[in-house]
Every structure is written in structure tokens, then in C-alpha cells.
Write a protein that holds these residues in place. Structure first.
Motif, PDB file in Angstrom:
ATOM      1  N   PRO B 350       0.834  -1.207   0.000  1.00 27.40           N
ATOM      2  CA  PRO B 350       0.000   0.000   0.000  1.00 27.40           C
ATOM      3  C   PRO B 350       0.871   1.261   0.000  1.00 27.40           C
ATOM      4  CG  PRO B 350      -0.800  -1.552   1.634  1.00 27.40           C
ATOM      5  CD  PRO B 350       0.483  -2.112   1.092  1.00 27.40           C
ATOM      6  N   ALA B 351       0.403   2.293  -0.708  1.00 28.26           N
ATOM      7  CA  ALA B 351       1.182   3.524  -0.819  1.00 28.26           C
ATOM      8  C   ALA B 351       1.501   4.093   0.557  1.00 28.26           C
ATOM      9  CB  ALA B 351       0.408   4.551  -1.642  1.00 28.26           C
ATOM     10  N   MET B 352       0.529   3.976   1.463  1.00 26.18           N
ATOM     11  CA  MET B 352       0.737   4.500   2.806  1.00 26.18           C
ATOM     12  C   MET B 352       1.925   3.805   3.475  1.00 26.18           C
ATOM     13  SD  MET B 352      -0.676   6.740   4.785  1.00 26.18           S
ATOM     14  CE  MET B 352      -2.448   6.984   4.721  1.00 26.18           C
ATOM     15  N   SER B 353       1.984   2.473   3.312  1.00 25.45           N
ATOM     16  CA  SER B 353       3.080   1.718   3.931  1.00 25.45           C
ATOM     17  C   SER B 353       4.421   2.131   3.325  1.00 25.45           C
ATOM     18  CB  SER B 353       2.870   0.222   3.743  1.00 25.45           C
ATOM     19  OG  SER B 353       1.587  -0.147   4.175  1.00 25.45           O
ATOM     20  N   LEU B 354       4.430   2.336   2.014  1.00 28.61           N
ATOM     21  CA  LEU B 354       5.675   2.805   1.388  1.00 28.61           C
ATOM     22  C   LEU B 354       6.127   4.085   2.053  1.00 28.61           C
ATOM     23  CD1 LEU B 354       5.120   2.272  -2.441  1.00 28.61           C
ATOM     24  CD2 LEU B 354       6.081   0.728  -0.746  1.00 28.61           C
ATOM     25  N   GLY B 355       5.142   4.956   2.362  1.00 27.29           N
ATOM     26  CA  GLY B 355       5.451   6.224   2.999  1.00 27.29           C
ATOM     27  C   GLY B 355       6.166   6.019   4.334  1.00 27.29           C
ATOM     28  N   PHE B 356       5.683   5.072   5.149  1.00 28.75           N
ATOM     29  CA  PHE B 356       6.322   4.841   6.458  1.00 28.75           C
ATOM     30  C   PHE B 356       7.787   4.456   6.287  1.00 28.75           C
ATOM     31  CE2 PHE B 356       1.966   2.997   7.738  1.00 28.75           C
ATOM     32  CZ  PHE B 356       1.464   4.262   7.930  1.00 28.75           C
ATOM     33  N   PHE B 357       8.007   3.531   5.368  1.00 26.28           N
ATOM     34  CA  PHE B 357       9.362   3.002   5.247  1.00 26.28           C
ATOM     35  C   PHE B 357      10.295   4.028   4.609  1.00 26.28           C
ATOM     36  CE2 PHE B 357       6.899  -0.837   5.833  1.00 26.28           C
ATOM     37  CZ  PHE B 357       7.648  -1.467   6.803  1.00 26.28           C
ATOM     38  N   SER B 358       9.737   4.805   3.682  1.00 25.38           N
ATOM     39  CA  SER B 358      10.526   5.858   3.076  1.00 25.38           C
ATOM     40  C   SER B 358      10.913   6.879   4.142  1.00 25.38           C
ATOM     41  CB  SER B 358       9.694   6.500   1.971  1.00 25.38           C
ATOM     42  OG  SER B 358      10.447   7.443   1.292  1.00 25.38           O
ATOM     43  N   ALA B 359       9.933   7.260   4.976  1.00 27.53           N
ATOM     44  CA  ALA B 359      10.194   8.263   6.013  1.00 27.53           C
ATOM     45  C   ALA B 359      11.220   7.744   7.009  1.00 27.53           C
ATOM     46  CB  ALA B 359       8.890   8.609   6.713  1.00 27.53           C
ATOM     47  N   ALA B 360      11.051   6.494   7.447  1.00 28.11           N
ATOM     48  CA  ALA B 360      11.990   5.948   8.430  1.00 28.11           C
ATOM     49  C   ALA B 360      13.389   5.845   7.823  1.00 28.11           C
ATOM     50  CB  ALA B 360      11.514   4.583   8.910  1.00 28.11           C
ATOM     51  N   SER B 361      13.460   5.547   6.519  1.00 29.70           N
ATOM     52  CA  SER B 361      14.767   5.450   5.865  1.00 29.70           C
ATOM     53  C   SER B 361      15.466   6.794   5.825  1.00 29.70           C
ATOM     54  CB  SER B 361      14.623   4.920   4.434  1.00 29.70           C
ATOM     55  OG  SER B 361      13.899   3.720   4.435  1.00 29.70           O
ATOM     56  N   GLU B 362      14.679   7.869   5.701  1.00 34.37           N
ATOM     57  CA  GLU B 362      15.286   9.198   5.747  1.00 34.37           C
ATOM     58  C   GLU B 362      15.680   9.546   7.179  1.00 34.37           C
ATOM     59  OE1 GLU B 362      16.046  10.435   3.059  1.00 34.37           O
ATOM     60  OE2 GLU B 362      14.580   9.925   1.523  1.00 34.37           O
ATOM     61  N   ALA B 363      14.856   9.104   8.139  1.00 38.11           N
ATOM     62  CA  ALA B 363      15.120   9.476   9.534  1.00 38.11           C
ATOM     63  C   ALA B 363      16.417   8.850  10.052  1.00 38.11           C
ATOM     64  CB  ALA B 363      13.947   9.066  10.416  1.00 38.11           C
ATOM     65  N   VAL B 364      16.747   7.660   9.581  1.00 37.19           N
ATOM     66  CA  VAL B 364      17.925   6.968  10.112  1.00 37.19           C
ATOM     67  C   VAL B 364      19.209   7.717   9.758  1.00 37.19           C
ATOM     68  CG1 VAL B 364      18.490   5.422   8.190  1.00 37.19           C
ATOM     69  CG2 VAL B 364      18.830   4.642  10.528  1.00 37.19           C
ATOM     70  N   VAL B 365      19.111   8.585   8.770  1.00 42.89           N
ATOM     71  CA  VAL B 365      20.283   9.371   8.385  1.00 42.89           C
ATOM     72  C   VAL B 365      20.735  10.256   9.548  1.00 42.89           C
ATOM     73  CG1 VAL B 365      21.105  11.135   6.800  1.00 42.89           C
ATOM     74  CG2 VAL B 365      19.576   9.342   5.979  1.00 42.89           C
ATOM     75  N   ILE B 366      19.781  10.675  10.375  1.00 43.24           N
ATOM     76  CA  ILE B 366      20.125  11.624  11.444  1.00 43.24           C
ATOM     77  C   ILE B 366      21.116  11.007  12.431  1.00 43.24           C
ATOM     78  CG2 ILE B 366      19.207  13.039  13.316  1.00 43.24           C
ATOM     79  CD1 ILE B 366      16.637  13.279  11.585  1.00 43.24           C
ATOM     80  N   PRO B 367      20.749   9.891  13.088  1.00 36.38           N
ATOM     81  CA  PRO B 367      21.750   9.335  14.007  1.00 36.38           C
ATOM     82  C   PRO B 367      23.025   8.877  13.289  1.00 36.38           C
ATOM     83  CG  PRO B 367      19.854   7.864  13.824  1.00 36.38           C
ATOM     84  CD  PRO B 367      19.474   9.138  13.141  1.00 36.38           C
ATOM     85  N   THR B 368      22.886   8.370  12.061  1.00 33.64           N
ATOM     86  CA  THR B 368      24.083   7.925  11.351  1.00 33.64           C
ATOM     87  C   THR B 368      25.014   9.102  11.105  1.00 33.64           C
ATOM     88  OG1 THR B 368      22.666   6.337  10.231  1.00 33.64           O
ATOM     89  CG2 THR B 368      24.881   6.564   9.392  1.00 33.64           C
ATOM     90  N   GLY B 369      24.411  10.248  10.752  1.00 38.32           N
ATOM     91  CA  GLY B 369      25.233  11.414  10.477  1.00 38.32           C
ATOM     92  C   GLY B 369      25.876  11.983  11.741  1.00 38.32           C
ATOM     93  N   VAL B 370      25.142  11.901  12.860  1.00 41.39           N
ATOM     94  CA  VAL B 370      25.637  12.511  14.098  1.00 41.39           C
ATOM     95  C   VAL B 370      27.031  11.987  14.452  1.00 41.39           C
ATOM     96  CG1 VAL B 370      25.292  12.470  16.596  1.00 41.39           C
ATOM     97  CG2 VAL B 370      23.431  13.155  15.109  1.00 41.39           C
ATOM     98  N   GLN B 371      27.219  10.651  14.324  1.00 41.04           N
ATOM     99  CA  GLN B 371      28.519  10.136  14.755  1.00 41.04           C
ATOM    100  C   GLN B 371      29.640  10.613  13.827  1.00 41.04           C
ATOM    101  OE1 GLN B 371      27.796   5.960  14.832  1.00 41.04           O
ATOM    102  NE2 GLN B 371      27.054   6.012  12.741  1.00 41.04           N
ATOM    103  N   LEU B 372      29.320  10.760  12.540  1.00 44.38           N
ATOM    104  CA  LEU B 372      30.367  11.245  11.638  1.00 44.38           C
ATOM    105  C   LEU B 372      30.746  12.680  12.005  1.00 44.38           C
ATOM    106  CD1 LEU B 372      29.192   9.742   8.231  1.00 44.38           C
ATOM    107  CD2 LEU B 372      30.708   8.782   9.943  1.00 44.38           C
ATOM    108  N   PHE B 373      29.727  13.490  12.378  1.00 41.66           N
ATOM    109  CA  PHE B 373      30.042  14.862  12.791  1.00 41.66           C
ATOM    110  C   PHE B 373      30.849  14.868  14.084  1.00 41.66           C
ATOM    111  CE2 PHE B 373      26.512  15.960   9.876  1.00 41.66           C
ATOM    112  CZ  PHE B 373      27.210  16.870   9.107  1.00 41.66           C
ATOM    113  N   ALA B 374      30.525  13.931  14.987  1.00 39.11           N
ATOM    114  CA  ALA B 374      31.286  13.864  16.243  1.00 39.11           C
ATOM    115  C   ALA B 374      32.751  13.532  15.949  1.00 39.11           C
ATOM    116  CB  ALA B 374      30.672  12.831  17.172  1.00 39.11           C
ATOM    117  N   PHE B 375      32.976  12.632  14.991  1.00 36.37           N
ATOM    118  CA  PHE B 375      34.369  12.298  14.636  1.00 36.37           C
ATOM    119  C   PHE B 375      35.071  13.532  14.070  1.00 36.37           C
ATOM    120  CE2 PHE B 375      32.990   7.680  13.606  1.00 36.37           C
ATOM    121  CZ  PHE B 375      32.913   7.419  14.948  1.00 36.37           C
ATOM    122  N   MET B 376      34.362  14.227  13.186  1.00 34.32           N
ATOM    123  CA  MET B 376      34.980  15.399  12.565  1.00 34.32           C
ATOM    124  C   MET B 376      35.291  16.446  13.607  1.00 34.32           C
ATOM    125  SD  MET B 376      33.259  16.122   8.956  1.00 34.32           S
ATOM    126  CE  MET B 376      32.170  14.825   8.534  1.00 34.32           C
ATOM    127  N   ALA B 377      34.357  16.623  14.557  1.00 28.30           N
ATOM    128  CA  ALA B 377      34.587  17.611  15.613  1.00 28.30           C
ATOM    129  C   ALA B 377      35.834  17.222  16.408  1.00 28.30           C
ATOM    130  CB  ALA B 377      33.372  17.678  16.526  1.00 28.30           C
TER     131      ALA B 377
END
Lengths: 129, 868
Positions: B350-377
Motif C-alpha cells: 500500500p502507498a501508505m506503507s511505502l510512505g512509512f518506510f521511506s520516512a523511516a529510511s530518511e530518519a535513520v540518516v540523522i543518528p548515522t550522520g551525528v557520529q560522523l560529525f562527532a568524529f569530525m569535531a
């Protein structure tokens, strides 16, 4: 950084509180996804699928409130405003509690963003197909 | 001076004086105590005793070793070997694709190669490599002597060797699996050979080993930290291990459940994925990707954990944003479970379900990115020296970030539909995994090599290898983005020359060989004899964490004495630490009773709790692995009788191993561990590592069970005819009988534990016997509820999934019976007494889970279908 113990804070602290917010995110995810699967398969939703979208909206609000509550508990543990400490590298009860609180606050923020993201399709998508 | 304030657990009713189970004396140690010199004669004598206890077996008996240092090395080398082998398959495929209309490989062989390349890289290299490196270095990070269950590591390793040889070996007999590393039905069902069975059974076997390692690592992090290493002081590597161990527990079991369904269909024609009889191939895709997506993070996080250790050393300052990295690890661990269906965007969800997984896939970028920024800092704040490992980390982060950016693109369903199953995806996944896993792991091997072997790898070869691999990788995989956008599908064995794919493919093949040259330089540097080279200095990178307190030349005792830790970077922040560790000034500096021992501490604050006696060299682990292998491998050839015999022998080996070497009665109740502290040797319940091992194993077990229950609801939503209107249901009175029997069996076990604690061993014995009888009655009732109703699992998916739930409970009941029998035998032969009751605590814990499983199953077979 380490100072006198704070009697108003809980002396013991459990690991589960650290992951409470992401657990709420998981439950929210399962409930929205599972609910959607059932709505789409078993219910005649009509043109705008308002029942399904209302369901997602309510579940999302409840999850956000629960995460806010967990975030508040974590914020109290962190107790940032008393000493503005955000490093927590001393071997004391206070620092350990503040660390768990700090990480808990951050996880609440990420979980809240995750919940909002997962709830968004309910705002913009108007049906199952 | 503070005395310990360990308070006894009021929930425990015990006839045994509580003092016996609790530490006594002084903790934490004072500065004066630590400053007291150790008598040099005593120190020498202690060293001699420790050395003898921890020595590796000599000669051919060497292979019975279970030390984390030996098993870890074998594990790493084996995983690396599989990686090279899978890499050779990749090169052969690149040769085939170098020019259009090539006939270097046949289509069939090409299918086997890409299937084996993916399967081996994932199951035989990436995940085992994490386990291998962790087994090798985690105890050193924690100042522990060994992992809590050394024989379990060894058992896991030998399972991995046998399973890996079996799965990979099939490629030489032209009978390898060939339906892709995700084994999608219906294609894999139609595959007539034994390839799919080899994949399913062989890899299930290895997954069991992975779960064993996860249990070991989680318990290691929670219980084996040195005194004082509170949760806010833990090395970041340990945080990542904890998170990844948890992820394995929730990610691998769904695949094991899927494998079970799959093999039941292939071997016994239970129609789980057959639409003609109510099945649905989509269930496999769900179960596979509930495993498969977290898997990506399971291999990424421990590799980035290596970066979290290398970066502070390169910058020569503590990590910046410790709490943020913990957030990142834990957050990524959770969010990565909400992404699985982004592998299934093209399946008509269902299109709605695709939306959930797409959104969660974008959201995971946040914690993944945080550690890279911590390393750079950290790098920006510190004074960076471009150490060789840091170079590899930097290269890895650059490549991973590029892969992450295409990940953000393909997380959007409409974009994904355009590039789905094209070479764009091949480029994306290799960018994430090469950058997120291979580069950091190589960095880790350069970084930790002096710790592993007390020698150094070549700086010059390392740099040559880096630049070859880095440029080769980009030459190989960057053009694949374009090949994909030009429409080249994945998994085709050849292509025509006139559609513009030829020169891009030729470049990729050239790049693949450059990459291979880089990896070969690394392999040579790793394996070349270094006999004449001088030993390394002790802390060659001037790092701050405990593993660099290792002994040069090598000692097998792990640490000379277990230190008291009060900082995140003890070697930087506790100036006299090393000298005092070496002098045996800290805890557990002696092995006066001739046992291998390590310290167990509390989960949050790492207060000393007890001394764990860990197991030593053994052959029973190897035999157990061989027979477990038989139990998985014989069914591939439909040899069920030998499989059963093999399984029984494996069980016998494991029982022998548990009976003869775990939870032995100690010579003394408490041992003086130094610095005025006496710790108990035998504890039970949640203070004991074994209890945690059981608890964590059962969490994984429950996940597999939950996946089967998910299957029932999946069929209900996916199929209008589930359950079929005329279907026979389980007979209710027998279901009720099963509920009652299992509840009583659980209550009897639980009561047996309590009365045993209270000192009444005879009553406990009666309780255990009653539990055995009730379990048999419950299992019989449940079986008869379905059998008596005439439910035929080959007829339709509804009876099939009901039967799978019941078979699951029956198999667990068998395990429950064996455990009860173990306790009964223990109570007859004096192993289980009111004082020594660890076995009974662990079995009761198992029974809590079994009772829950049985209750849910009875609800699922008795009530739920009638409501549907």
C-alpha cells in the motif's frame, strides 16, 4: 564537575529508561504499519481514507506525548541547568545519572523526529493505493 | 574508606546466609591502598601461577584452545579467507562482464557466483568478522581476562568453519545456490538442485553461531567490565558491541524463522509460499528483509566503532560528544529496524506503507550522520597525525558518505522505482558497505595488529594498499551509477554491445582488478612472516584505552591484574595505572586455586560482584560443533535419520560440557581478590553470567517465535481466504488441556526453585518430576489438538502455519524436558543443592519463556482463527 550528591535525584537508574523513547518509536512503527495493513486489507476506506489517516494521527500524537514524558524524565536526570555539564566523564553516581539522562534526552529527540517522519504519510497520502 | 553496600535481593528467599553470596570488604580502593608496594617475590609467584593456568595447550592439542585471543585470531583469519574467496568470485564476474556478449562464464555459473558472492560476503565475512574482532579485542578493552563463555565462542567458531566450508564448498561441485543472496521464492522453490537447501540449512547453522557470539558479547559488555568502569566511562567500542549484539538478537531470528518455513516447504511440501494453497511468497521477503536491513547496520556499526577508537588516538584527545555517539549507536540500532520494506518498494505494498518506510529510511540518516560529525569535531579540536589507520578511516568515511547520499535518493519510492534492480543499486550498496565496513575494518587491523601479534605491519605497504584500494574502488563502482541509470539490470550474465553499457563495464572491471591488487598488498602485509622483526613497543599509537596495557611479549592471561577504572581513557588519565596493573596491585592478581577466573561486576556501575570461573581448553566444543553441523547438513540430502542421530550426539556433547565444567562447586565460598575485597565464587540468579546468557538467548528465541506469529497475521491481511471458511480448527478441549498442563509445569518448576532456595531439596525434586510429567502431558495435548482434528499441513497454508507454531512449542518442550532432566540428575548426584542452585535458576528462566510461548501458541491455534 563532580559535586555533592543530589538527594532529589533517584540513586539508582535503569538502562531501560535510556531506550524507552526508541522503544516507543518501535511500538509506534509497528502499530501504524500493522494497523495500515489491516485497514487496507479489511476495511472499505472511502475516497480520502480518513479513518486510516485519523488512526495514524492519533497513534502519532499518543506516541509523541509518551516520548515527551520520557524526554522530561531524562531531562530531569540530566539536570543540565544546575551545572551546565554535558561531558559526564567523572566516576561518580551523579555523573553516571546525568550521562544516562543526557543520552536519554538525545534519544527522545531522535525518536520524536522518527515518529513525526513516520506519521507524515498520514498527512499527505490519501489512500492505500 | 567505604565498605561495600551491596544489599541482598529481598525477592530471594534463601536458607543460605546471604553473606555467602555477597562481596565483603572495601570498595572502592583508596589511593593509599593502591600506593602500597607489592612484594616482588609474591608478584613473581603469582605470575607463574597465572601463566600456567592461562597457557595454551601445546602441540596438536593447540586446537582445543578456547582463549579469546586464539579463537579470535582463527575467527578473523577464517572470515578474511572467505572474503578473499568471495572476492575472487567477484573478479570472475567482472571478467565476464568486461566485454559485451562474453562467454567466459555460463549463465548458470554466473548465477551461482553472484549468489555465493553476496551470501559469503554477508554471512561468512561481514557478520563473523565483527564477532571475530570483538571476541579478540573486547576483553582487552574491558580489562577482562577472557569472555564470560570461552567455550561458547569456540563452539561458534567451529560451527562457522564447518558451515562455511559446506556452503562455500558447493561452488566447486557446481551445485551452489543460484537464486540470489536473498533466495526469493518462487524462483528458489522452483530451483531443482540442492543449492537452495545448502543455502538455507548451511546459513541457518551459521546464524546460530552468530547468535551465540551475540549472547557472549552482550554478557561480556554488561557483566565483565573492570571495577569502576561505569556505564558513562565505557569505551565506545563496548557501546557499539552492546547495540549490535542486541540487533543480532532481533534481526537474525526472523530469518531463522523464515528458513524454517522455507525448508518445511522444500522438504515436506508445507505450502507457506505457494499461492495455489493459500501461501504467499511476500512473507519470505518480509522475514528476509526484517533481517536483511538491520544486517547492514549490524556490519556498519561495529566497523564505525573501530573509527570511534582510532579517531581519538589520531587526534590525541578524548572523543568529542561521547553522549552523542551513544545516541547515534542506540538510535541507529532502533531506527534500522523500520527500514526493511524499502527493499520491497516495487512489490505493490500500500502507498501508505511505502510512505512509512521511506520516512523511516530518511530518519535513520540523522543518528548515522551525528557520529560522523562527532568524529569530525574530534579531529578539528585535536592535533591530528595522519596515522595509517586514520587514513583508512578517512577513506572509508568519504566512500560511505557517498553511499549514504545515494541511499537518501533510493529511500524515496518514486526514485527507487526508476533504479530498482539496476546497477545503480549495486553501486549504492557497495559504496555503503565498502566504505562503512571494509575500510574501517582494514583500519582496525592496522591499528590493532601490534596488539594481536606484538609485531607491526608495514607503513609503506599500508599506504600503497590504501591508495590502490581507494582509487580502484571508485574506478570500479562509480561508473556503475551511470550503468544503472542507463538501465543495466543487476544479475544479468551478459549484455549486447550496442546500448552504451560496454565502456562503463570495461572501466568497472579494470577498477575491480586495481581494488583486488590493493587488497592483495594488504593480505601480503598481514600474512608475511615477521619472525625477524623486533617486537612492537607497548603502546605504539599512544592511545588512551585499556587494550594497550597488553603485555609485550605476549601473555595469555589477558591482564596481569584487573584494574580499578575511574576515567574514559585510563592510559591517558590514570598515570600510575599501568605500573600498578603490572605489579599485580589491582584485583585478581593470582590464580592460587589453579582456575581460569575473571571478575563479574554490576551492569550499570561496575561494582565487583563475584568471580566467574571460565572454562578452559576442550575438545567437546569441537565435537558439539561437528555433530550440530551433521544435524543441519544431513537434511540437505534428505538424510533425516543420520541428522537426528547427529543432533542427539551434539546434545550429548553439550550436556557433558555443561555438566563437567560450568557452575562447579568451588573449594572456598569466597576468595580474597586483593585490595581488601573478598568476592563469592558461586552465585546464581541474575548475578550470574549464565543467567544473563539464558535471558539474552531467550530474547532472540522469542523474536523467532514472534516472527512465526507475525506470519499468521500476515496471511490474514494478505489473503482473503485465510483461514479458509471450511477449514478444520484445533480441538478446543485439548487446547485447554495444553494450557493447563503447561501452566502447571511452569508453576511446578518455579515452585521447585523457590522451595530449593528455602532449603527443601526433597520438595524441589518432587516439583521437578511433576514438571516433567506435566510437560509431556501438555505437549501431547497440544499435538493431539491438531492431529485429532485432522489438520493436514500440506493441504493449505492455514493448517501448515498452525502446525509450525505447535512444532515450535514441541521442540522447546523437548529442550525444557532436557533441562528439567539436567536439574533432576543434578539433584540426585549432588550438583544441585539449596546452596548451589544456578542451574535451577537458569532453567526456571527458560521456563518463563516457554510458558509464554506455549500460552501464545494455544491462543493462536485455539482462539485467533475462530475470531478471524
Amino acid at each position: 564537575m563532580a559535586r555533592a550528591a543530589k538527594p532529589h535525584l533517584p540513586p539508582k537508574t535503569a538502562l531501560w529508561q535510556l531506550i524507552a523513547a526508541p522503544i516507543i518509536w518501535s511500538v509506534h512503527f509497528v502499530v501504524t504499519y500493522g494497523g495500515t495493513a489491516i485497514f487496507c486489507a479489511k476495511v472499505d476506506l472511502g475516497p480520502d481514507a480518513l479513518a486510516l489517516r485519523g488512526y495514524i494521527g492519533i497513534v502519532t500524537l499518543v506516541a509523541l506525548l509518551a516520548i515527551a514524558a520520557m524526554g522530561w524524565l531524562a531531562w530531569r536526570k540530566w539536570d543540565l541547568t544546575d551545572d551546565w555539564d554535558y561531558i559526564h566523564e567523572e566516576p561518580t553516581d551523579e555523573e553516571r545519572t546525568e550521562f544516562l539522562g543526557h543520552a536519554g534526552v538525545l534519544l527522545s529527540v531522535v525518536s520524536a523526529i522518527g515518529v513525526i517522519f513516520v506519521g507524515l504519510p498520514g498527512l499527505v497520502i490519501t489512500g492505500c493505493t | 574508606m567505604t565498605t561495600t553496600d551491596f544489599t541482598p535481593d529481598p525477592a530471594r528467599i534463601s536458607a543460605v546466609p546471604d553473606q555467602d553470596r555477597w562481596p565483603e570488604g572495601i570498595y572502592p580502593p583508596t589511593e593509599e591502598m593502591l600506593a602500597e608496594p607489592v612484594d616482588p617475590e609474591l608478584c613473581k609467584a603469582q605470575e607463574a601461577r597465572l601463566r600456567e593456568v592461562w597457557a595454551d595447550p601445546k602441540g596438536w592439542r593447540y586446537w582445543s584452545a578456547v582463549n579469546n585471543s586464539e579463537v579470535g585470531k582463527w575467527y578473523c583469519l577464517m572470515a578474511f579467507g572467505y572474503m578473499l574467496a568471495a572476492g575472487v568470485l567477484a573478479l570472475l564476474m567482472r571478467v565476464q562482464l568486461a566485454v559485451p556478449d562474453n562467454d567466459f562464464l555460463s549463465a548458470d555459473r554466473f548465477n551461482q557466483f553472484f549468489t555465493m558472492h553476496g551470501s559469503a560476503m554477508m554471512f561468512l565475512f561481514a557478520v563473523p568478522m565483527f564477532e571475530a574482532i570483538s571476541i579478540l579485542i573486547l576483553p582487552a578493552f574491558l580489562g577482562a581476562r577472557d569472555m564470560p563463555f570461552p567455550r561458547l565462542s569456540a563452539y561458534g567458531f567451529w560451527c562457522f568453519v564447518i558451515g562455511g566450508v559446506f556452503v562455500f564448498g558447493s561452488i566447486f561441485f557446481d551445485s551452489a545456490p543460484k537464486s540470489g543472496w536473498f533466495m526469493y521464492p518462487p524462483l528458489s522453490m522452483l530451483d531443482g538442485g540442492i543449492g537452495a537447501d545448502i543455502w538455507l540449512l548451511g546459513l541457518s547453522f551459521i546464524e546460530v553461531a552468530s547468535i551465540a557470539a551475540a549472547v557472549e558479547l552482550i554478557v561480556g559488555v554488561i557483566k565483565c567490565r573492570p571495577p569502576g568502569m561505569r556505564i558513562n566511562l565505557m569505551p565506545l567500542y563496548a557501546w557499539y558491541v552492546l547495540v549490535v549484539g542486541g540487533m543480532i538478537l532481533f534481526a537474525f531470528p526472523p530469518l531463522i524463522a523464515g528458513d524454517l518455513l522455507f525448508e518445511m516447504q522444500r522438504s515436506f511440501d508445507w505450502p507457506f509460499f505457494d499461492p495455489a494453497r493459500g501461501g504467499d511468497p511476500m512473507l519470505w521477503q518480509h522475514l528476509f528483509w526484517i533481517f536483511g536491513h538491520p544486517e547492514v547496520y549490524i556490519i556498519f556499526l561495529p566497523s564505525i566503532a573501530i573509527a570511534a577508537m582510532v579517531v581519538p588516538t589520531a587526534a590525541q584527545i578524548p572523543i568529542w560528544g561521547y553522549s552523542w555517539i551513544v545516541l547515534s549507536a542506540v538510535g541507529t540500532g532502533f531506527l534500522s529496524f523500520g527500514l526493511w520494506a524499502h527493499h520491497m518498494f516495487a512489490t505493490g505494498l500500500p502507498a501508505m506503507s511505502l510512505g512509512f518506510f521511506s520516512a523511516a529510511s530518511e530518519a535513520v540518516v540523522i543518528p548515522t550522520g551525528v557520529q560522523l560529525f562527532a568524529f569530525m569535531a574530534t579531529l578539528m579540536v585535536g592535533r591530528v597525525t595522519m596515522l595509517l589507520p586514520m587514513l583508512w578511516i578517512a577513506g572509508g568515511v568519504a566512500i560511505f558518505t557517498a553511499g549514504g547520499l545515494t541511499g537518501v535518493m533510493v529511500a524515496l519510492a518514486p526514485f527507487d522505482w526508476q533504479v530498482h534492480d539496476s546497477y545503480f543499486i549495486v553501486a549504492h550498496l557497495h559504496y555503503t558497505i565498502f566504505g562503512g565496513m571494509i575500510f574501517p575494518v582494514v583500519a582496525g587491523i592496522y591499528y590493532f595488529y601490534p596488539f594481536f601479534t606484538k609485531k607491526k605491519m608495514s607503513e609503506k605497504l599500508g599506504r600503497i594498499s590504501f591508495w590502490l584500494t581507494f582509487t580502484g574502488f571508485n574506478i570500479c563502482f562509480f561508473p556503475m551509477h551511470l550503468t544503472g541509470l542507463k538501465g543495466m539490470p543487476r544479475r544479468v550474465f551478459t549484455y549486447p554491445g550496442d546500448i552504451g553499457w560496454d565502456w562503463l563495464n570495461a572501466i568497472s572491471t579494470f577498477g575491480a582488478f586495481v581494488t583486488a591488487a590493493g587488497i592483495l598488498v594488504f593480505a601480503w602485509d598481514l600474512l608475511r612472516p615477521k619472525g625477524k622483526q623486533p617486537l612492537t613497543e607497548r603502546n605504539p599509537w599512544n592511545a588512551g584505552t585499556l587494550e594497550w596495557s597488553h603485555d609485550v611479549p605476549e601473555e595469555f592471561w589477558g591482564v596481569r591484574s584487573v584494574p580499578h577504572i575511574t576515567s574514559r581513557y585510563p592510559l591517558w588519565q590514570q598515570p600510575k595505572l599501568l605500573e600498578r596493573m603490572d605489579a599485580g596491585r589491582y584485583y585478581l592478581a593470582d590464580a592460587e586455586f589453579g582456575h581460569r577466573e575473571t571478575l563479574i561486576t554490576t551492569a550499570i556501575d561496575a561494582r565487583p560482584q563475584h568471580i566467574a570461573r571460565v572454562t578452559g581448553p576442550a575438545w567437546c566444543t569441537i565435537w558439539a560443533a561437528i555433530f550440530t553441523g551433521g544435524a543441519f547438513i544431513f537434511p540437505t540430502f534428505h538424510l533425516y535419520a543420520p541428522a537426528l542421530i547427529s543432533g542427539a550426539l551434539a546434545l550429548a556433547c553439550i550436556i557433558w560440557w555443561l555438566w563437567t565444567s560450568t557452575a562447579q562447586h568451588p573449594e572456598v565460598v569466597k576468595k580474597d581478590v586483593g585490595l581488601g575485597l573478598k568476592l563469592p565464587i558461586y552465585v546464581s540468579g541474575s548475578a550470574a553470567p549464565g543467567w544473563w546468557g539464558m535471558f539474552i538467548t531467550m530474547l532472540g528465541d522469542m523474536t523467532a517465535f514472534a516472527s512465526l506469529v507475525f506470519g499468521v497475521f500476515f496471511y490474514w491481511t494478505a489473503r482473503p481466504d485465510f483461514p479458509p471458511a471450511a477449514a478444520a480448527h484445533a480441538t478446543l478441549p485439548w487446547v485447554y488441556a495444553a494450557v493447563i498442563c503447561y501452566t502447571l509445569a511452569w508453576a511446578a518448576t518455579w515452585a521447585a526453585r523457590n522451595v530449593n532456595c528455602a532449603g527443601n531439596a526433597a520438595r524441589a525434586f518432587q516439583g521437578l518430576v511433576a514438571a516433567v510429567v506435566l510437560t509431556i502431558a501438555g505437549a501431547g495435548s497440544l499435538f493431539w489438538a491438531l492431529w485429532g482434528a485432522g489438520m493436514d499441513p500440506t493441504e493449505h497454508v492455514y493448517p501448515a502455519i498452525m502446525w509450525v507454531l505447535v512444532v515450535w512449542v514441541l521442540a522447546h518442550s523437548l529442550a525444557g524436558l532436557v533441562m528439567l532432566g539436567f536439574c533432576i540428575a543434578g539433584s540426585i548426584f549432588g550438583r544441585l543443592t539449596p546452596r548451589y542452585d544456578a542451574d535451577l535458576w537458569n532453567v526456571t528462566l527458560f521456563w518463563h519463556f516457554l510458558a509464554l510461548t506455549a500460552f501464545v501458541t494455544c491462543t493462536m491455534v485455539g482462539a485467533v482463527p475462530r475470531l478471524m
